[in-house]
Write a protein that holds these residues in place. Structure first.
Motif, PDB file in Angstrom:
ATOM      1  N   VAL A 234       0.815  -1.214   0.000  1.00 40.43           N
ATOM      2  CA  VAL A 234       0.000   0.000   0.000  1.00 40.43           C
ATOM      3  C   VAL A 234       0.850   1.268   0.000  1.00 40.43           C
ATOM      4  CG1 VAL A 234      -1.962  -1.134   1.121  1.00 40.43           C
ATOM      5  CG2 VAL A 234      -0.201  -0.042   2.536  1.00 40.43           C
ATOM      6  N   PHE A 235       2.165   1.103   0.206  1.00 41.10           N
ATOM      7  CA  PHE A 235       3.056   2.275   0.240  1.00 41.10           C
ATOM      8  C   PHE A 235       4.487   1.777   0.084  1.00 41.10           C
ATOM      9  CE2 PHE A 235       5.404   5.842   2.097  1.00 41.10           C
ATOM     10  CZ  PHE A 235       4.734   6.929   1.535  1.00 41.10           C
ATOM     11  N   TYR A 277       0.705   9.241   7.469  1.00 41.49           N
ATOM     12  CA  TYR A 277      -0.331   8.788   6.553  1.00 41.49           C
ATOM     13  C   TYR A 277      -1.357   7.959   7.299  1.00 41.49           C
ATOM     14  CZ  TYR A 277       2.472  10.071   2.445  1.00 41.49           C
ATOM     15  OH  TYR A 277       3.174  10.765   1.485  1.00 41.49           O
ATOM     16  N   LYS A 280      -5.799   3.256   5.140  1.00 42.49           N
ATOM     17  CA  LYS A 280      -7.226   2.981   5.074  1.00 42.49           C
ATOM     18  C   LYS A 280      -7.490   1.509   4.797  1.00 42.49           C
ATOM     19  CE  LYS A 280      -8.547   7.649   3.669  1.00 42.49           C
ATOM     20  NZ  LYS A 280      -9.345   8.463   2.720  1.00 42.49           N
ATOM     21  N   ASN A 282      -9.424   0.150   2.708  1.00 40.60           N
ATOM     22  CA  ASN A 282      -9.540  -0.209   1.291  1.00 40.60           C
ATOM     23  C   ASN A 282      -8.188  -0.299   0.582  1.00 40.60           C
ATOM     24  OD1 ASN A 282      -8.779   2.455   1.003  1.00 40.60           O
ATOM     25  ND2 ASN A 282     -10.702   3.157   0.068  1.00 40.60           N
ATOM     26  N   GLY A 283      -7.111  -0.153   1.334  1.00 38.41           N
ATOM     27  CA  GLY A 283      -5.788  -0.298   0.760  1.00 38.41           C
ATOM     28  C   GLY A 283      -5.166   0.981   0.243  1.00 38.41           C
ATOM     29  N   THR A 284      -5.851   2.104   0.397  1.00 38.37           N
ATOM     30  CA  THR A 284      -5.285   3.390   0.007  1.00 38.37           C
ATOM     31  C   THR A 284      -4.700   4.087   1.224  1.00 38.37           C
ATOM     32  OG1 THR A 284      -7.370   4.587   0.347  1.00 38.37           O
ATOM     33  CG2 THR A 284      -6.979   3.617  -1.838  1.00 38.37           C
ATOM     34  N   VAL A 285      -3.941   5.161   0.984  1.00 38.95           N
ATOM     35  CA  VAL A 285      -3.354   5.929   2.075  1.00 38.95           C
ATOM     36  C   VAL A 285      -3.769   7.386   1.943  1.00 38.95           C
ATOM     37  CG1 VAL A 285      -1.388   4.376   2.277  1.00 38.95           C
ATOM     38  CG2 VAL A 285      -1.202   6.399   0.827  1.00 38.95           C
ATOM     39  N   GLN A 286      -3.850   8.075   3.068  1.00 38.74           N
ATOM     40  CA  GLN A 286      -4.225   9.480   3.096  1.00 38.74           C
ATOM     41  C   GLN A 286      -3.104  10.277   3.746  1.00 38.74           C
ATOM     42  OE1 GLN A 286      -7.308  11.449   2.283  1.00 38.74           O
ATOM     43  NE2 GLN A 286      -5.614  12.874   2.497  1.00 38.74           N
ATOM     44  N   ASN A 322      -7.451  17.479   2.076  1.00 41.37           N
ATOM     45  CA  ASN A 322      -7.522  17.352   0.615  1.00 41.37           C
ATOM     46  C   ASN A 322      -7.631  18.697  -0.089  1.00 41.37           C
ATOM     47  OD1 ASN A 322      -7.490  14.503   0.740  1.00 41.37           O
ATOM     48  ND2 ASN A 322      -9.701  14.477   1.124  1.00 41.37           N
TER      49      ASN A 322
END
Length: 552
Positions: A234-235, A277, A280, A282-286, A322
């Motif tokens: 994921v990263f 970060y 998440k 769902n496998g994404t990162v913020q 964002n």
């Protein structure tokens, strides 16, 4: 293997190293013949491998004996203490927990050996055992003491359940909390320095149904606990620019506001930067932070204070999530702002209504000719995020080190004095009517990261490396040196403390609930302890596995 009436065919597990050091002066000359069991033995769901065990189960007089090793003792919920030649061995059922960690050998065991009968004093749960009248004596084998478990020990003293039949063999279940182990892929980073140098990376954390770890290629992996083989990257961490070209950026996982978080530092101390970060589900990162603006996500806004080179007053700001470039100043240039809380698991900044709670120093001037600012000692302030009004909250005249909000109550810790004779004081402040009361104080060496935590009606703090609860002068883990103190749980209702791996430390992890009860304690070393519902997860540094235990 023959069974006798009301005889529990097993043995206790104790601190082998401590006992074996004293055995030579107590061991009797008499040698006896022992054999390995012919039947299968299962302890807390783990089948014992006697063929290749360094300390196998043994049989004497048709009774199975267990080795008194450190790990196996605690695996069954009991502890022992060697007190010297005159008073001997103390054995107690305490409910301690440890993951199964067998002592395996590359050489296969023979079917029979010689062992020696020993004769040192023993107390079980505080009661003296008359060794001379014991039908089944204590034995010494491979410099480890072996304990015969009759009904009075296994059932009456330790409360274990057992059964035996010709098909399943001997099955033992102890009453302590069981630890389920998850195997993490071996292709992980290795600790390059520190206490656990050479072991697999301790940066492993379970959160929201997933486990996160880092491969030896620097990939941050997310794997479902239900099937860790289905891991995905994921990263990707970068190579640390100030290192040897092989080390990846310094990193760690942590939890904040029920999120799994990734932190890493890139570059040097001055020219580098901190990154945060959200990981998440769902496998994404913020991305939350990529600078020295220490950032906390609150209600989809990023609140931050600058803490890097050339920091100074007016360093508080806010930015829409964002919405890069939307950053605006917050508070006043008359104040220099700092973190609100230093305790892990609690937010760096905390919001109550429209008020952002933070520590700050009032700037009263600057040195002649410019340079350093003249400031008051740090105190707790609140900043109205709508009006920018800054108001002092804490009433103590001493510098405030850390603070925490629980419901409508502010708790904070102030410090006075210097060096090893610093006095820390804790106060309770109502956010409804402003009433403030003194809760207690303690002396400890002055450190920049001194922390405390309030769980339920209990206040915990560290003093000179030991864990205490306000109102008692006795350490909660005597002679143990604390490493970290943190808060976890769905509602931040658990206090967690980890301790150094020393002979004096009975427990390496302790977890306390809101009533002040120690709901989990283990002799295993661990990191990233997370509680979700009644499930406790931690990375077990001792066994290099992810562990799960059900508490309460």
């Amino acid at each position: 293997m023959n069974q006798r009436p009301r005889i529990l065919v097993l043995a206790a597990l104790f601190v082998g190293v401590m006992v074996s050091m004293a055995i030579p002066s107590f061991a009797a000359d008499k040698s006896v013949t022992i054999t390995l069991p012919n039947s299968k033995v299962t302890i807390n769901g783990q089948v014992v491998n006697n063929n290749y065990s360094k300390y196998p189960l043994i049989v004497y007089k048709d009774i199975t004996y267990f080795p008194m090793t450190f790990s196996d003792c605690r695996f069954l919920g009991i502890e022992s203490t060697w007190t010297g030649e005159k008073t001997g061995l103390l054995v107690d059922f305490t409910g301690v927990t440890a993951a199964y960690n067998p002592y395996l050998s590359s050489s296969q065991n023979k079917k029979s050996y010689s062992a020696r009968i020993v004769s040192f004093p023993v107390k079980v749960n505080g009661k003296v055992v008359d060794i001379s009248k014991e039908e089944y004596p204590f034995l010494s084998f491979r410099d480890i003491t072996y304990f015969p478990m009759t009904w009075k020990y296994g059932v009456d003293a330790f409360g274990w359940d057992y059964k035996f039949d010709g098909k399943t063999g001997l099955v033992i279940q102890s009453k302590n909390i069981k630890v389920e182990q998850y195997q993490i892929p071996k292709t992980r980073l290795v600790e390059a320095y520190g206490e656990y140098e050479g072991k697999k990376s301790t940066a492993v954390m379970a959160k929201n149904g997933f486990v996160y770890y880092v491969t030896n290629k620097g990939a941050v992996m997310q794997a479902p606990l239900a099937d860790i083989s289905k891991a995905k990257a994921v990263f990707q961490l970068g190579i640390w620019s100030y290192g040897d070209g092989k080390q990846f950026d310094s990193h760690e996982f942590y939890e904040e506001n029920r999120n799994a978080m990734l932190f890493f530092h890139s570059g040097g101390a001055t020219m580098g930067s901190d990154h945060r970060y959200i990981l998440k589900e769902n496998g994404t990162v913020q991305k939350i932070q990529e600078s020295y603006h220490e950032t906390t996500l609150i209600n989809n806004k990023l609140y931050m204070y600058y803490n890097g080179p050339m920091a100074g007053p007016g360093n508080l700001s806010v930015e829409e999530l964002n919405a890069s470039g939307s950053r605006s100043n917050l508070g006043s240039a008359d104040y220099w702002f700092y973190s609100f809380c230093t305790t892990k698991g609690l937010p760096n900044l905390q919001m109550n209504g429209d008020e952002l709670y933070i520590r700050a120093s009032n700037v009263t001037g600057s040195q002649e000719g410019g340079g350093d600012y003249i400031t008051d000692d740090p105190a707790v302030y609140k900043v109205n995020v709508s009006t920018n009004a800054v108001s002092r909250v804490s009433q103590s005249k001493d510098k405030v080190i850390s603070a925490q909000i629980s419901a409508n109550t502010l708790y904070y810790m102030s410090a006075s004095g210097e060096g090893s004779d610093c006095t820390y004081s804790i106060y309770k402040h109502s956010l409804i009517d402003g009433a403030e009361s003194f809760m207690g104080s303690f002396k400890s060496e002055l450190t920049w990261d001194q922390s405390f935590a309030v769980i339920g009606d209990h206040i915990y703090y560290l003093s000179n490396g030991a864990l205490y609860r306000m109102g008692s002068n006795e350490s909660l883990n005597p002679a143990a040196e604390a490493i970290t103190m943190s808060v976890t749980g769905d509602h931040q209702e658990y206090l967690v403390c980890t301790f150094m791996e020393t002979q004096q430390s009975k427990y390496r992890i302790m977890v306390f609930d809101q009533s002040g009860k120690a709901v989990f304690k283990t002799s295993d070393c661990g990191s990233n302890i997370v509680v979700e519902g009644n499930a406790l997860y931690f990375y077990n540094i001792t066994t290099e596995t992810l562990c799960k235990a059900v508490i309460n």
